[in-house]
Write a protein that holds these residues in place. Structure first.
Motif, PDB file in Angstrom:
ATOM      1  N   ASP A  48       0.874  -1.164   0.000  1.00 16.48           N
ATOM      2  CA  ASP A  48       0.000   0.000   0.000  1.00 16.48           C
ATOM      3  C   ASP A  48       0.914   1.217   0.000  1.00 16.48           C
ATOM      4  O   ASP A  48       1.578   1.494   0.996  1.00 16.48           O
ATOM      5  CB  ASP A  48      -0.907  -0.010   1.231  1.00 16.48           C
ATOM      6  N   ASP A  49       0.966   1.916  -1.126  1.00 15.31           N
ATOM      7  CA  ASP A  49       1.899   3.027  -1.283  1.00 15.31           C
ATOM      8  C   ASP A  49       1.707   4.143  -0.260  1.00 15.31           C
ATOM      9  O   ASP A  49       2.645   4.849   0.068  1.00 15.31           O
ATOM     10  CB  ASP A  49       1.803   3.608  -2.694  1.00 15.31           C
ATOM     11  N   SER A  50       0.495   4.306   0.249  1.00 15.35           N
ATOM     12  CA  SER A  50       0.253   5.417   1.173  1.00 15.35           C
ATOM     13  C   SER A  50       0.824   5.151   2.567  1.00 15.35           C
ATOM     14  O   SER A  50       1.095   6.088   3.309  1.00 15.35           O
ATOM     15  CB  SER A  50      -1.247   5.699   1.277  1.00 15.35           C
ATOM     16  N   THR A  51       1.033   3.893   2.932  1.00 18.51           N
ATOM     17  CA  THR A  51       1.528   3.598   4.282  1.00 18.51           C
ATOM     18  C   THR A  51       2.938   3.033   4.294  1.00 18.51           C
ATOM     19  O   THR A  51       3.531   2.910   5.355  1.00 18.51           O
ATOM     20  CB  THR A  51       0.604   2.589   4.995  1.00 18.51           C
ATOM     21  N   THR A  52       3.485   2.681   3.144  1.00 21.57           N
ATOM     22  CA  THR A  52       4.805   2.065   3.079  1.00 21.57           C
ATOM     23  C   THR A  52       5.711   2.864   2.165  1.00 21.57           C
ATOM     24  O   THR A  52       5.339   3.171   1.040  1.00 21.57           O
ATOM     25  CB  THR A  52       4.704   0.623   2.538  1.00 21.57           C
ATOM     26  N   ASP A  53       6.901   3.199   2.660  1.00 16.34           N
ATOM     27  CA  ASP A  53       7.904   3.828   1.812  1.00 16.34           C
ATOM     28  C   ASP A  53       8.663   2.701   1.117  1.00 16.34           C
ATOM     29  O   ASP A  53       9.605   2.127   1.679  1.00 16.34           O
ATOM     30  CB  ASP A  53       8.841   4.699   2.629  1.00 16.34           C
ATOM     31  N   VAL A  54       8.212   2.355  -0.076  1.00 17.82           N
ATOM     32  CA  VAL A  54       8.748   1.208  -0.802  1.00 17.82           C
ATOM     33  C   VAL A  54      10.224   1.414  -1.124  1.00 17.82           C
ATOM     34  O   VAL A  54      11.011   0.470  -1.074  1.00 17.82           O
ATOM     35  CB  VAL A  54       7.914   0.928  -2.081  1.00 17.82           C
ATOM     36  N   SER A  55      10.635   2.633  -1.406  1.00 15.19           N
ATOM     37  CA  SER A  55      12.042   2.903  -1.727  1.00 15.19           C
ATOM     38  C   SER A  55      12.947   2.615  -0.534  1.00 15.19           C
ATOM     39  O   SER A  55      14.015   2.010  -0.683  1.00 15.19           O
ATOM     40  CB  SER A  55      12.222   4.350  -2.174  1.00 15.19           C
ATOM     41  N   ASP A  56      12.539   3.051   0.655  1.00 13.81           N
ATOM     42  CA  ASP A  56      13.328   2.780   1.857  1.00 13.81           C
ATOM     43  C   ASP A  56      13.389   1.284   2.143  1.00 13.81           C
ATOM     44  O   ASP A  56      14.445   0.754   2.507  1.00 13.81           O
ATOM     45  CB  ASP A  56      12.747   3.503   3.078  1.00 13.81           C
ATOM     46  N   LEU A  57      12.261   0.616   2.004  1.00 15.78           N
ATOM     47  CA  LEU A  57      12.223  -0.825   2.221  1.00 15.78           C
ATOM     48  C   LEU A  57      13.125  -1.547   1.228  1.00 15.78           C
ATOM     49  O   LEU A  57      13.865  -2.462   1.589  1.00 15.78           O
ATOM     50  CB  LEU A  57      10.792  -1.345   2.120  1.00 15.78           C
ATOM     51  N   ALA A  58      13.095  -1.123  -0.027  1.00 13.16           N
ATOM     52  CA  ALA A  58      13.945  -1.739  -1.055  1.00 13.16           C
ATOM     53  C   ALA A  58      15.415  -1.557  -0.699  1.00 13.16           C
ATOM     54  O   ALA A  58      16.209  -2.497  -0.827  1.00 13.16           O
ATOM     55  CB  ALA A  58      13.650  -1.135  -2.422  1.00 13.16           C
ATOM     56  N   SER A  59      15.786  -0.382  -0.227  1.00  8.59           N
ATOM     57  CA  SER A  59      17.178  -0.136   0.172  1.00  8.59           C
ATOM     58  C   SER A  59      17.597  -1.055   1.306  1.00  8.59           C
ATOM     59  O   SER A  59      18.700  -1.613   1.293  1.00  8.59           O
ATOM     60  CB  SER A  59      17.363   1.320   0.595  1.00  8.59           C
ATOM     61  N   GLU A  60      16.732  -1.221   2.294  1.00 13.30           N
ATOM     62  CA  GLU A  60      17.037  -2.112   3.416  1.00 13.30           C
ATOM     63  C   GLU A  60      17.200  -3.555   2.936  1.00 13.30           C
ATOM     64  O   GLU A  60      18.139  -4.246   3.352  1.00 13.30           O
ATOM     65  CB  GLU A  60      15.919  -2.066   4.457  1.00 13.30           C
ATOM     66  N   LEU A  61      16.274  -4.002   2.091  1.00 14.02           N
ATOM     67  CA  LEU A  61      16.335  -5.383   1.607  1.00 14.02           C
ATOM     68  C   LEU A  61      17.575  -5.614   0.751  1.00 14.02           C
ATOM     69  O   LEU A  61      18.243  -6.645   0.869  1.00 14.02           O
ATOM     70  CB  LEU A  61      15.071  -5.724   0.825  1.00 14.02           C
ATOM     71  N   LYS A  62      17.901  -4.666  -0.121  1.00 15.32           N
ATOM     72  CA  LYS A  62      19.087  -4.810  -0.964  1.00 15.32           C
ATOM     73  C   LYS A  62      20.339  -4.907  -0.106  1.00 15.32           C
ATOM     74  O   LYS A  62      21.234  -5.707  -0.378  1.00 15.32           O
ATOM     75  CB  LYS A  62      19.199  -3.642  -1.952  1.00 15.32           C
ATOM     76  N   SER A  63      20.395  -4.123   0.955  1.00 16.65           N
ATOM     77  CA  SER A  63      21.539  -4.155   1.858  1.00 16.65           C
ATOM     78  C   SER A  63      21.617  -5.497   2.597  1.00 16.65           C
ATOM     79  O   SER A  63      22.690  -6.106   2.694  1.00 16.65           O
ATOM     80  CB  SER A  63      21.433  -3.011   2.856  1.00 16.65           C
ATOM     81  N   GLN A  64      20.475  -5.962   3.109  1.00 18.20           N
ATOM     82  CA  GLN A  64      20.436  -7.225   3.841  1.00 18.20           C
ATOM     83  C   GLN A  64      20.787  -8.420   2.951  1.00 18.20           C
ATOM     84  O   GLN A  64      21.417  -9.365   3.405  1.00 18.20           O
ATOM     85  CB  GLN A  64      19.046  -7.447   4.437  1.00 18.20           C
ATOM     86  N   LEU A  65      20.359  -8.367   1.705  1.00 18.04           N
ATOM     87  CA  LEU A  65      20.569  -9.483   0.784  1.00 18.04           C
ATOM     88  C   LEU A  65      21.838  -9.337  -0.054  1.00 18.04           C
ATOM     89  O   LEU A  65      22.178 -10.245  -0.812  1.00 18.04           O
ATOM     90  CB  LEU A  65      19.361  -9.624  -0.150  1.00 18.04           C
ATOM     91  N   ALA A  66      22.516  -8.213   0.076  1.00 18.73           N
ATOM     92  CA  ALA A  66      23.740  -7.931  -0.678  1.00 18.73           C
ATOM     93  C   ALA A  66      23.512  -8.130  -2.180  1.00 18.73           C
ATOM     94  O   ALA A  66      24.215  -8.876  -2.852  1.00 18.73           O
ATOM     95  CB  ALA A  66      24.894  -8.792  -0.186  1.00 18.73           C
ATOM     96  N   THR A  67      22.489  -7.438  -2.689  1.00 16.11           N
ATOM     97  CA  THR A  67      22.142  -7.557  -4.105  1.00 16.11           C
ATOM     98  C   THR A  67      21.702  -6.209  -4.648  1.00 16.11           C
ATOM     99  O   THR A  67      21.468  -5.275  -3.891  1.00 16.11           O
ATOM    100  CB  THR A  67      21.025  -8.609  -4.299  1.00 16.11           C
ATOM    101  N   GLY A  68      21.567  -6.128  -5.930  1.00 17.84           N
ATOM    102  CA  GLY A  68      21.050  -4.936  -6.571  1.00 17.84           C
ATOM    103  C   GLY A  68      19.558  -5.066  -6.790  1.00 17.84           C
ATOM    104  O   GLY A  68      18.972  -6.126  -6.601  1.00 17.84           O
ATOM    105  N   GLY A  69      18.944  -3.976  -7.171  1.00 14.26           N
ATOM    106  CA  GLY A  69      17.520  -4.008  -7.444  1.00 14.26           C
ATOM    107  C   GLY A  69      16.977  -2.622  -7.688  1.00 14.26           C
ATOM    108  O   GLY A  69      17.717  -1.643  -7.696  1.00 14.26           O
ATOM    109  N   THR A  70      15.668  -2.549  -7.862  1.00  7.58           N
ATOM    110  CA  THR A  70      15.011  -1.284  -8.149  1.00  7.58           C
ATOM    111  C   THR A  70      13.569  -1.328  -7.668  1.00  7.58           C
ATOM    112  O   THR A  70      13.057  -2.381  -7.305  1.00  7.58           O
ATOM    113  CB  THR A  70      15.062  -0.981  -9.662  1.00  7.58           C
TER     114      THR A  70
END
Length: 99
Positions: A48-70
């Motif tokens: 739900d775009d109004s309650t979740t900052d998808v960009s911040d979450l993506a950054s956290e996941l990319k860091s945790q998984l040591a991978t790239g993404g968008t």
């Protein structure tokens, strides 16, 4: 501590309980697509775009998984097959997985 309390839960606003409740109501799904040259791409969608900052979450996941993404069209695209680790990472952040 401020004197502002949530009208529904009665807890202090600084705990951001509304954000946790909103994330718990969302059902996100994880799937893996095959891209060019047979490369795997893990897609996480259903936010739900109004309650979740998808960009911040993506950054956290990319860091945790040591991978790239968008982030594209409100969904997270991660390079590689991360079906095994993603459910735990998303549940730690308060998201429910779709069946």
């Amino acid at each position: 501590m401020s004197g502002d309390f949530n009208s529904i839960t009665g807890l202090p606003d600084e705990l951001d309980i509304d954000g946790d409740l909103a994330r718990a109501d969302q059902r996100v799904s994880i799937r893996v697509d095959e891209r060019r040259y047979g490369k795997a791409m893990t897609i996480v969608e259903g936010f739900d775009d109004s309650t979740t900052d998808v960009s911040d979450l993506a950054s956290e996941l990319k860091s945790q998984l040591a991978t790239g993404g968008t982030v594209s069209d409100g969904r997270i695209e991660l390079q590689g097959d991360h079906r095994n680790r993603l459910p735990d990472l998303l549940e730690e952040r308060g998201f429910e997985l779709a069946d």
